[in-house]
Design an enzyme around this catalytic site. Structure first.
Site, mmCIF file in Angstrom:
data_model
loop_
_atom_site.group_PDB
_atom_site.id
_atom_site.type_symbol
_atom_site.label_atom_id
_atom_site.label_comp_id
_atom_site.label_asym_id
_atom_site.label_seq_id
_atom_site.Cartn_x
_atom_site.Cartn_y
_atom_site.Cartn_z
ATOM 1 N N SER A 89 0.786 -1.238 0.000
ATOM 2 C CA SER A 89 0.000 0.000 0.000
ATOM 3 C C SER A 89 0.814 1.281 0.000
ATOM 4 O O SER A 89 0.234 2.364 -0.085
ATOM 5 C CB SER A 89 -0.943 0.012 1.199
ATOM 6 N N TYR A 196 -11.104 1.732 4.981
ATOM 7 C CA TYR A 196 -9.971 1.512 4.086
ATOM 8 C C TYR A 196 -10.372 0.553 2.963
ATOM 9 O O TYR A 196 -10.764 -0.580 3.213
ATOM 10 C CB TYR A 196 -8.818 0.917 4.892
ATOM 11 N N SER A 197 -10.268 1.015 1.724
ATOM 12 C CA SER A 197 -10.701 0.212 0.583
ATOM 13 C C SER A 197 -9.731 0.366 -0.582
ATOM 14 O O SER A 197 -9.509 1.469 -1.081
ATOM 15 C CB SER A 197 -12.107 0.641 0.142
ATOM 16 N N GLY A 337 2.959 -0.754 4.135
ATOM 17 C CA GLY A 337 2.236 -1.635 3.225
ATOM 18 C C GLY A 337 2.690 -3.063 3.332
ATOM 19 O O GLY A 337 3.776 -3.363 3.828
#
Length: 413
Positions: A89, A196-197, A337
């Site tokens: 991420s 969070y998507s 991430g």
């Protein structure tokens, strides 16, 4: 190509690596002034069962880079201090930066409907560009929705665990990911909650491509990696990719095999988790961003205007976390991430970009999570050692026990 190692060989090698690391720290030669407390914090990862870590810090003492553990199971070589790795991420900060650059150019407006820039998908007209970047759109996460304790609330495309492994070379188009998510219906009314998507950032990728008329990879090179000279950073996109150049290996234990995850297809997370980079490149990027070199001051302030989330002491802005490290430490900006398994990436900066910490951690993951259960505690100690001067190993967890981090290890984010 499927790369596997027998379970017995891998487990024996991991045990040997951990024992070796406990007796004599397996450290690559650092650059800059020595940092014994950071060495200790790095070694704690190896002692906990992680196979390797590479770390880079930049502060008033200069630049320092080192590694601990092993590069590969069954081998003695240390992780490279600037090897390539899957960042997960972390790419969201790159994606958000490019959108905000388009805002600076007058080609996108933050509070205009995203559907204005991406027609044909049936996006709710109330969803603004800002909501996408802030995760307040309410759009379903195509990799599934999870409860605070990490259990599945509503399944999507498996992005971790045994359900993901057989499909790790499958190719996905960003359009199909977005359409799948939209077919699930919204999680909540746009702008009313935070969730969070990954879908938000795949929509942002499509929007960048639609507005510019160029591919995401082309715009990434033109706007960020080219100007900053980031030679080790690229978006994998829709192709099966092996990590380039020297790199450490992450693994997943699947049935009776241990699978090497340095080679996979990350198109499942296009624009949201498919970046390859190095600690040097992430340091250069995040220092430049927070130092005001990539965005006008007004838009950098917009990016860092954060709202509360489900994670204690961590608010979310536009593609960036604002984390309160506690008394005497202040706020840092970060985006960590983790791709599906075996790799974790860290990217932290002081508000002015003068102090940064970037890292990659590798391990042998499994359905039982293995050493990943200790990840948050170890990261917290490492980060506080650099930004607070806290003695390594003395910090508490940055999240309460059982609190799932959306970009934590093995999250597929």
């Amino acid at each position: 190509m499927k790369t596997t190692i027998s379970r017995r060989t891998a487990v024996a090698a991991l045990a040997a690596a951990v024992l070796a690391g406990t007796a004599t720290p397996a450290m690559a030669t650092p650059t800059g002034q020595d940092r014994p407390e950071l060495r200790k914090a790095m070694q704690a990862f190896v002692d906990a069962g992680f196979t390797g870590i590479q770390l880079r810090v930049r502060d008033q003492q200069g630049d320092w880079a080192a590694s601990a553990g092993v590069r590969k199971l069954g081998a003695a070589a240390k992780p490279p201090t600037d090897g390539s790795f899957w960042t997960g991420s972390v790419i969201k900060t790159f994606t958000a930066t490019m959108v905000l650059q388009l805002v600076a150019e007058g080609r996108i407006e933050l509070d205009s409907p995203a559907a204005d820039y991406l027609p044909g998908y049936g996006l709710d007209e109330r969803i603004t560009v800002r909501m996408l970047l802030r995760h307040t759109s309410g759009i379903f996460n195509y990799t599934g929705e999870y409860k605070p304790d990490g259990t599945i609330d509503e399944p999507g495309i498996p992005a971790n665990g045994d359900g993901w492994v057989p499909h790790r070379f499958k190719s996905y188009e960003p359009e199909e990911l977005v359409r799948l998510a939209l077919s699930k219906g919204p999680r909540f009314e746009p702008g009313t909650q935070w969730n969070y998507s990954n879908t938000n950032y795949t929509v942002a990728l499509l929007m960048i491509e639609k507005v510019t008329g160029h591919s995401y990879a082309t715009e990434l090179k033109r706007r960020i990696t080219g100007p900053l000279g980031l030679r080790g950073t690229l978006a994998a996109g829709n192709r099966t990719t092996a990590l380039p150049g020297p790199h450490a290996h992450g693994y997943y234990q699947y049935k009776d095999k241990v699978i090497d995850l340095s080679h996979q297809n990350m198109s499942l997370l296009t624009g949201a988790g498919d970046l390859i980079s190095t600690t040097q490149d992430l340091t250069t990027f995040f220092s430049a961003l927070n130092g005001g070199k990539l965005l006008p001051a007004k838009l950098l302030a917009e990016m860092r205007t954060a709202i509360p989330t489900s994670i204690p002491e961590q608010d979310y802005g536009l593609g960036i976390w604002a984390q309160d490290l506690g008394p005497g430490c202040g706020t840092v900006y970060q985006h960590n991430g983790s791709p599906p398994h075996g790799y974790g990436a860290l990217m932290y900066s002081s508000p002015d970009g003068s102090k940064t910490l970037t890292a990659s951690v590798t391990w042998l993951d499994s359905a039982t999570r293995g050493p990943a259960k200790d990840f948050l505690t170890l990261v917290d100690a490492l980060v506080k050692q650099e930004f607070c001067g806290t003695r390594a190993g003395s910090a508490d967890q940055s999240e309460p026990p059982g609190q799932a981090r959306p970009d934590g290890p093995g999250s597929g984010l």
